[in-house]
Scaffold this active site. Sequence first.
Site, mmCIF file in Angstrom:
data_model
loop_
_atom_site.group_PDB
_atom_site.id
_atom_site.type_symbol
_atom_site.label_atom_id
_atom_site.label_comp_id
_atom_site.label_asym_id
_atom_site.label_seq_id
_atom_site.Cartn_x
_atom_site.Cartn_y
_atom_site.Cartn_z
ATOM 1 N N ASP A 236 0.862 -1.180 0.000
ATOM 2 C CA ASP A 236 0.000 0.000 0.000
ATOM 3 C C ASP A 236 0.901 1.232 0.000
ATOM 4 O OD1 ASP A 236 -3.221 0.331 1.204
ATOM 5 O OD2 ASP A 236 -1.934 2.103 1.076
ATOM 6 N N GLU B 205 -15.522 -8.469 -4.864
ATOM 7 C CA GLU B 205 -15.612 -8.900 -3.471
ATOM 8 C C GLU B 205 -17.026 -8.630 -2.950
ATOM 9 O OE1 GLU B 205 -13.301 -10.655 -1.592
ATOM 10 O OE2 GLU B 205 -15.300 -10.799 -0.730
ATOM 11 N N ALA C 31 -25.662 -6.557 -7.559
ATOM 12 C CA ALA C 31 -25.917 -7.140 -6.231
ATOM 13 C C ALA C 31 -26.082 -6.009 -5.216
ATOM 14 C CB ALA C 31 -24.777 -8.072 -5.828
ATOM 15 N N CYS D 107 -20.018 1.453 -0.309
ATOM 16 C CA CYS D 107 -20.362 0.826 -1.594
ATOM 17 C C CYS D 107 -21.709 1.211 -2.198
ATOM 18 C CB CYS D 107 -20.306 -0.692 -1.447
ATOM 19 S SG CYS D 107 -18.626 -1.280 -1.277
HETATM 20 C C1 UDX Z 1 -11.831 -0.219 -2.013
HETATM 21 C C2 UDX Z 1 -12.875 0.484 -2.844
HETATM 22 O O1 UDX Z 1 -13.451 1.517 -2.058
HETATM 23 C C3 UDX Z 1 -13.948 -0.421 -3.336
HETATM 24 O O2 UDX Z 1 -14.630 0.189 -4.395
HETATM 25 C C4 UDX Z 1 -13.421 -1.667 -3.847
HETATM 26 O O3 UDX Z 1 -14.472 -2.570 -4.053
HETATM 27 C C5 UDX Z 1 -12.321 -2.254 -3.035
HETATM 28 O O4 UDX Z 1 -11.351 -1.296 -2.680
HETATM 29 P P1 UDX Z 1 -11.689 -0.504 0.563
HETATM 30 O O5 UDX Z 1 -10.730 -1.628 0.714
HETATM 31 O O6 UDX Z 1 -12.794 -0.384 1.549
HETATM 32 O O7 UDX Z 1 -12.434 -0.605 -0.809
HETATM 33 O O8 UDX Z 1 -10.891 0.871 0.379
HETATM 34 P P2 UDX Z 1 -9.819 1.492 1.338
HETATM 35 O O9 UDX Z 1 -9.994 0.994 2.721
HETATM 36 O O10 UDX Z 1 -9.831 2.955 1.045
HETATM 37 O O11 UDX Z 1 -8.451 0.854 0.804
HETATM 38 C C6 UDX Z 1 -7.811 1.174 -0.367
HETATM 39 C C7 UDX Z 1 -6.317 1.213 -0.115
HETATM 40 O O12 UDX Z 1 -5.628 1.384 -1.342
HETATM 41 C C8 UDX Z 1 -5.846 2.348 0.804
HETATM 42 O O13 UDX Z 1 -5.174 1.820 1.920
HETATM 43 C C9 UDX Z 1 -4.923 3.185 -0.077
HETATM 44 O O14 UDX Z 1 -3.835 3.723 0.613
HETATM 45 C C10 UDX Z 1 -4.480 2.172 -1.113
HETATM 46 N N1 UDX Z 1 -4.013 2.772 -2.370
HETATM 47 C C11 UDX Z 1 -4.770 3.673 -3.034
HETATM 48 C C12 UDX Z 1 -2.761 2.416 -2.896
HETATM 49 O O15 UDX Z 1 -2.053 1.607 -2.309
HETATM 50 N N2 UDX Z 1 -2.367 2.962 -4.071
HETATM 51 C C13 UDX Z 1 -3.090 3.887 -4.731
HETATM 52 O O16 UDX Z 1 -2.670 4.380 -5.788
HETATM 53 C C14 UDX Z 1 -4.345 4.249 -4.195
HETATM 54 C C1 UDX Z 2 -22.250 -4.113 1.204
HETATM 55 C C2 UDX Z 2 -22.680 -5.470 0.628
HETATM 56 O O1 UDX Z 2 -23.564 -6.121 1.553
HETATM 57 C C3 UDX Z 2 -21.466 -6.331 0.338
HETATM 58 O O2 UDX Z 2 -21.856 -7.552 -0.292
HETATM 59 C C4 UDX Z 2 -20.516 -5.562 -0.579
HETATM 60 O O3 UDX Z 2 -19.338 -6.312 -0.825
HETATM 61 C C5 UDX Z 2 -20.158 -4.219 0.025
HETATM 62 O O4 UDX Z 2 -21.350 -3.475 0.317
HETATM 63 P P1 UDX Z 2 -21.466 -3.247 3.595
HETATM 64 O O5 UDX Z 2 -21.620 -1.886 3.010
HETATM 65 O O6 UDX Z 2 -20.221 -3.600 4.327
HETATM 66 O O7 UDX Z 2 -21.634 -4.362 2.459
HETATM 67 O O8 UDX Z 2 -22.671 -3.482 4.627
HETATM 68 P P2 UDX Z 2 -24.193 -3.958 4.536
HETATM 69 O O9 UDX Z 2 -24.397 -4.974 5.585
HETATM 70 O O10 UDX Z 2 -24.614 -4.306 3.173
HETATM 71 O O11 UDX Z 2 -24.980 -2.653 5.022
HETATM 72 C C6 UDX Z 2 -25.021 -1.476 4.251
HETATM 73 C C7 UDX Z 2 -25.907 -0.451 4.922
HETATM 74 O O12 UDX Z 2 -27.272 -0.828 4.886
HETATM 75 C C8 UDX Z 2 -25.591 -0.216 6.405
HETATM 76 O O13 UDX Z 2 -25.670 1.163 6.696
HETATM 77 C C9 UDX Z 2 -26.673 -0.984 7.108
HETATM 78 O O14 UDX Z 2 -26.932 -0.509 8.400
HETATM 79 C C10 UDX Z 2 -27.842 -0.743 6.175
HETATM 80 N N1 UDX Z 2 -28.924 -1.749 6.291
HETATM 81 C C11 UDX Z 2 -28.665 -3.055 6.042
HETATM 82 C C12 UDX Z 2 -30.219 -1.346 6.611
HETATM 83 O O15 UDX Z 2 -30.478 -0.150 6.843
HETATM 84 N N2 UDX Z 2 -31.205 -2.294 6.683
HETATM 85 C C13 UDX Z 2 -30.982 -3.609 6.424
HETATM 86 O O16 UDX Z 2 -31.940 -4.402 6.493
HETATM 87 C C14 UDX Z 2 -29.664 -4.009 6.094
#
Ligand code: UDX
Ligand code: UDX
Length: 456
Positions: free
Chosen positions: A34, A158, A220, A273
């Site tokens: 990273d 994912e 999804a 997401c």
């Molecule tokens: C991210 C995206 O938000 C999501 O759309 C995707 O499905 C999976 O990757 P997440 O892992 O939650 O999800 O993001 P984040 O926690 O922000 O991690 C991304 C990492 O990439 C950061 O740690 C950042 O420093 C790193 N990064 C970013 C690099 O190493 N190189 C880069 O050029 C940009």
């Molecule tokens: C989501 C998808 O579920 C996952 O498959 C994908 O990879 C990333 O995005 P995440 O955002 O981590 O995952 O959480 P999720 O459990 O889906 O909840 C999303 C939001 O919806 C949260 O704010 C949660 O509180 C809300 N939620 C969920 C509701 O308000 N009502 C519900 O019945 C379920």
Amino acid sequence: MTKCIACIGAGYVGGPTMAMIAMKCPQYNVHVVDVNEARIAAWQTDDLPIYEPGLLDVVKAARGRNLFFSSEIDAAIREAEVVFVSVNTPTKSFGDGAGRAADLQFWEKVARQIVRVATSPKIVVEKSTLPVKTAQTMETILNAAGSRIRFEVISNPEFLAEGTAIQDLLIPDRVLIGSRETPEGIQARQAIVDIYANWVPAEKIVTSNIWSAELSKLVANAFLAQRISSINSISALCEKTEASVLEVARAVGMDSRIGPRFLSASVGFGGSCFRKDILNLVYICESYGLHEVARYWEGVLAMNEYQENRFVRAMIRYMFNTIVDKRIALFGFAFKAETSDTRQSPAIFVARKLLEERAQVVITDPKALENARRDLADATGSAQFTDDPYEAARGAHAIAVMTEWQLYRSLDWERIYASMEKPAFVFDGRNVLNHRELFGIGFNVFPIGSPPLKHF
Ligand code: UDX
Ligand code: UDX
């Protein structure tokens, strides 16, 4: 020879996914890299950069054995046969498509870096959620004229949800792997299938063409968000009638064609997401001239914004149309329980609105206070932060539950009531509390999707 996997991006997706692969596949060396050195340093300690139940055990099982965290991005790419890319792809904040399209600058930079440093062929796996057909762009960059090395691009979206990431990785509903349907594409796809086959049953590993895989991830998330917006729309109707959204959701969800999950009405959905992916879907539809399809999915976001707004408006209305200088405690700030993540949390919107109305906002959360502080750093007015829910509630006119942390159920609500201003209000944005019991203690209780219980 031991096979090498690299993962660029040690975030919520890259970290847990690679830890699971390393734990389950001791025959692979997994290098997670990273650009953020502080994040990498934290992955090397027991104080991991993200909170996720069970994650530390999985990391500890493999770290130092075949799981390595470092900032040596070039070296990791060079050694690897498979490079997962899970850098962030935020919504574009500038230029054409601002506020809707995905910002692919990090992804493209990574692709160019791979080309620059690679000395052998590689399979490049999209883990980040990307607009459909991104793989094609990436292939073009990776296999640009002049490069002698062949790269195959695979889409492996994912589906893990935060808070249950380890379970979702351990026993996934499905693993989706998309590729080109050429002999090389299919061979590369098989290499990724072979990784997951170490612990995922064959029938749960689904292969498809690359565009279907990319689109499936967006769809999804759009479907999941759409269920929440649907039940939230009904919660507004329930509050006007004698119906309870909990009873409606139970009855509707028992239809096996509908199913019971993702039918909990709430103050709104958050997370990194749902909003981003729907905006992405809308943008793609627009760009193909599918305006009606775009409008349909935009409605899911409009309903979510309506729900957040409706929640704050109700708070102000019930509190006699003014909250100036009133102390209001927000119970929870994370976008859902069991995570420290606050990205797109409805609590951010609610806190900002309350501050604009000049309320004194006190925020408590067991895991997300550090992020909450950052999210509100530029907000007008002053927000306070405390670990202790009793402290947050002391002297408050109202409590608003923002996150469904189970610990809020078992608090000493008599004690909380005694310490608050009267009349005392509870706005339960997650329907986690025992409303009748609170009403019995003396609270005026405002659930989502059922009529208020009030003493006046
Ligand atoms: C991210 C995206 O938000 C999501 O759309 C995707 O499905 C999976 O990757 P997440 O892992 O939650 O999800 O993001 P984040 O926690 O922000 O991690 C991304 C990492 O990439 C950061 O740690 C950042 O420093 C790193 N990064 C970013 C690099 O190493 N190189 C880069 O050029 C940009
Ligand atoms: C989501 C998808 O579920 C996952 O498959 C994908 O990879 C990333 O995005 P995440 O955002 O981590 O995952 O959480 P999720 O459990 O889906 O909840 C999303 C939001 O919806 C949260 O704010 C949660 O509180 C809300 N939620 C969920 C509701 O308000 N009502 C519900 O019945 C379920």
